[in-house]
Design a protein around this motif. Sequence first.
Motif, mmCIF file in Angstrom:
data_model
loop_
_atom_site.group_PDB
_atom_site.id
_atom_site.type_symbol
_atom_site.label_atom_id
_atom_site.label_comp_id
_atom_site.label_asym_id
_atom_site.label_seq_id
_atom_site.Cartn_x
_atom_site.Cartn_y
_atom_site.Cartn_z
ATOM 1 N N ASN A 176 0.796 -1.234 0.000
ATOM 2 C CA ASN A 176 0.000 0.000 0.000
ATOM 3 C C ASN A 176 0.827 1.283 0.000
ATOM 4 O O ASN A 176 0.270 2.379 0.075
ATOM 5 N N ILE A 177 2.162 1.166 -0.094
ATOM 6 C CA ILE A 177 3.021 2.357 -0.110
ATOM 7 C C ILE A 177 3.801 2.400 -1.423
ATOM 8 O O ILE A 177 4.429 1.410 -1.817
ATOM 9 N N LEU A 178 3.756 3.556 -2.090
ATOM 10 C CA LEU A 178 4.458 3.741 -3.360
ATOM 11 C C LEU A 178 5.738 4.536 -3.147
ATOM 12 O O LEU A 178 5.789 5.447 -2.315
ATOM 13 N N PHE A 179 6.756 4.189 -3.916
ATOM 14 C CA PHE A 179 8.040 4.890 -3.885
ATOM 15 C C PHE A 179 8.163 5.677 -5.187
ATOM 16 O O PHE A 179 8.126 5.103 -6.274
ATOM 17 N N ILE A 180 8.280 6.994 -5.085
ATOM 18 C CA ILE A 180 8.308 7.872 -6.257
ATOM 19 C C ILE A 180 9.728 8.385 -6.467
ATOM 20 O O ILE A 180 10.347 8.916 -5.545
ATOM 21 N N GLN A 181 10.235 8.252 -7.697
ATOM 22 C CA GLN A 181 11.578 8.729 -8.030
ATOM 23 C C GLN A 181 11.527 9.689 -9.218
ATOM 24 O O GLN A 181 10.517 9.816 -9.884
ATOM 25 N N ASN A 182 12.663 10.336 -9.454
ATOM 26 C CA ASN A 182 12.853 11.268 -10.575
ATOM 27 C C ASN A 182 11.965 12.507 -10.466
ATOM 28 O O ASN A 182 11.497 13.050 -11.462
ATOM 29 N N GLU A 186 12.871 20.880 -6.778
ATOM 30 C CA GLU A 186 12.053 21.957 -6.222
ATOM 31 C C GLU A 186 10.611 21.510 -5.979
ATOM 32 O O GLU A 186 9.743 22.311 -5.646
ATOM 33 N N ASN A 187 10.346 20.222 -6.133
ATOM 34 C CA ASN A 187 8.987 19.712 -5.939
ATOM 35 C C ASN A 187 8.533 19.922 -4.494
ATOM 36 O O ASN A 187 9.337 19.944 -3.570
ATOM 37 N N ASN A 188 7.218 20.077 -4.291
ATOM 38 C CA ASN A 188 6.704 20.285 -2.938
ATOM 39 C C ASN A 188 5.603 19.271 -2.629
ATOM 40 O O ASN A 188 4.948 18.749 -3.531
ATOM 41 N N PRO A 189 5.366 18.975 -1.337
ATOM 42 C CA PRO A 189 4.377 17.952 -0.955
ATOM 43 C C PRO A 189 2.963 18.259 -1.440
ATOM 44 O O PRO A 189 2.218 17.345 -1.784
ATOM 45 N N LEU A 190 2.584 19.542 -1.469
ATOM 46 C CA LEU A 190 1.231 19.893 -1.898
ATOM 47 C C LEU A 190 0.971 19.468 -3.337
ATOM 48 O O LEU A 190 -0.128 19.044 -3.687
ATOM 49 N N MET A 191 2.006 19.585 -4.168
ATOM 50 C CA MET A 191 1.875 19.178 -5.564
ATOM 51 C C MET A 191 1.580 17.677 -5.655
ATOM 52 O O MET A 191 0.690 17.234 -6.384
ATOM 53 N N LEU A 192 2.312 16.868 -4.889
ATOM 54 C CA LEU A 192 2.096 15.422 -4.910
ATOM 55 C C LEU A 192 0.752 15.052 -4.284
ATOM 56 O O LEU A 192 0.077 14.128 -4.746
ATOM 57 N N GLN A 193 0.359 15.763 -3.248
ATOM 58 C CA GLN A 193 -0.953 15.513 -2.640
ATOM 59 C C GLN A 193 -2.066 15.746 -3.649
ATOM 60 O O GLN A 193 -3.051 15.005 -3.691
ATOM 61 N N MET A 194 -1.900 16.775 -4.467
ATOM 62 C CA MET A 194 -2.908 17.081 -5.476
ATOM 63 C C MET A 194 -2.995 15.965 -6.517
ATOM 64 O O MET A 194 -4.081 15.540 -6.902
ATOM 65 N N LYS A 211 17.077 14.007 0.988
ATOM 66 C CA LYS A 211 17.163 13.307 -0.298
ATOM 67 C C LYS A 211 16.108 13.850 -1.258
ATOM 68 O O LYS A 211 15.056 13.224 -1.465
ATOM 69 N N PRO A 212 16.349 15.012 -1.851
ATOM 70 C CA PRO A 212 15.375 15.552 -2.806
ATOM 71 C C PRO A 212 15.258 14.667 -4.037
ATOM 72 O O PRO A 212 16.191 13.953 -4.396
ATOM 73 N N GLY A 213 14.091 14.703 -4.654
ATOM 74 C CA GLY A 213 13.884 13.903 -5.863
ATOM 75 C C GLY A 213 13.146 12.604 -5.635
ATOM 76 O O GLY A 213 12.829 11.893 -6.585
ATOM 77 N N ILE A 214 12.866 12.268 -4.359
ATOM 78 C CA ILE A 214 12.121 11.044 -4.066
ATOM 79 C C ILE A 214 11.008 11.346 -3.062
ATOM 80 O O ILE A 214 11.045 12.361 -2.369
ATOM 81 N N ALA A 215 10.023 10.454 -3.000
ATOM 82 C CA ALA A 215 8.927 10.608 -2.038
ATOM 83 C C ALA A 215 8.234 9.267 -1.850
ATOM 84 O O ALA A 215 8.393 8.342 -2.658
ATOM 85 N N PHE A 216 7.472 9.166 -0.764
ATOM 86 C CA PHE A 216 6.655 7.989 -0.490
ATOM 87 C C PHE A 216 5.197 8.432 -0.407
ATOM 88 O O PHE A 216 4.892 9.467 0.187
ATOM 89 N N VAL A 217 4.311 7.655 -1.017
ATOM 90 C CA VAL A 217 2.876 7.962 -0.979
ATOM 91 C C VAL A 217 2.150 6.735 -0.440
ATOM 92 O O VAL A 217 2.298 5.632 -0.974
ATOM 93 N N GLU A 218 1.362 6.947 0.608
ATOM 94 C CA GLU A 218 0.683 5.823 1.259
ATOM 95 C C GLU A 218 -0.815 5.835 0.970
ATOM 96 O O GLU A 218 -1.458 6.888 0.991
ATOM 97 N N TYR A 219 -1.352 4.635 0.698
ATOM 98 C CA TYR A 219 -2.788 4.436 0.501
ATOM 99 C C TYR A 219 -3.307 3.463 1.558
ATOM 100 O O TYR A 219 -2.531 2.795 2.247
#
Length: 250
Positions: A176-182, A186-194, A211-219
Amino acid sequence: MSGDGDAQAIPPNKTIYINNLNEKIKIDELKKSLQAVFSQFGKILEVLAFKTLKHKGQAWVVFEDVKSAAEALKSMQNFPFYNKPMRIQYAKTKSDIVAKADGTFIPRERRKRHDEKDKKKRDQQQEANQAVMGVHPSYPPPYGAAPPMGGMMPPYGGAPVPPRPAMPEAPAPPNNILFIQNLPHENNPLMLQMLFGQYAGFKEVRMIEAKPGIAFVEYESEMQATVALQALQGFKVTQQNAMLITYAKK
């Protein structure tokens, strides 16, 4: 600059006018998010949004060419942006930056020439310094110099031995957790939340400041995470940054 009026009567141009934007979002965050969303369609010259009551819920995005603006308008019409569908049309008037580009004053081009001149000067100075030290990239290395990185010392008269390739890691199983790369730095959390919040079961975005350039998104569930992965895989946050999405390792 104005954007209201009969959308059908406005000819295609480099600037799109957006309204029905979420008025609760701060202007700086709004502009960054618009830049991130629309830069996949082409080079953006300017994003305009204002704090005044008259301009609340509105913004303008200025592209370098009409084709990019047309693709953005067609693709992003009614796109859910911070939980509100965007209403997009061509702007009625040119932005200042486009108007200047139409005339004789083109500061961006002058800055480019100036930067190229500075770079050429630095390169020439570097070559001169290397020549003084007896080093030049086209010269062979001196006797006894260390071998080039990336391979082992070749046997006498033989070719260099290539390094052994690293064994690829096995991908993580679906969860249920995604790993986002690339992602752009300058990306911000609000953009990914949208982006990821459009899909059912979205819980949160986690970013690592170091570690800029990566993020985790949980469902909430693996199935919901899979739907988002398949829908957004390869989504271009910018022209150079297409998201690479995999399941996170637990």
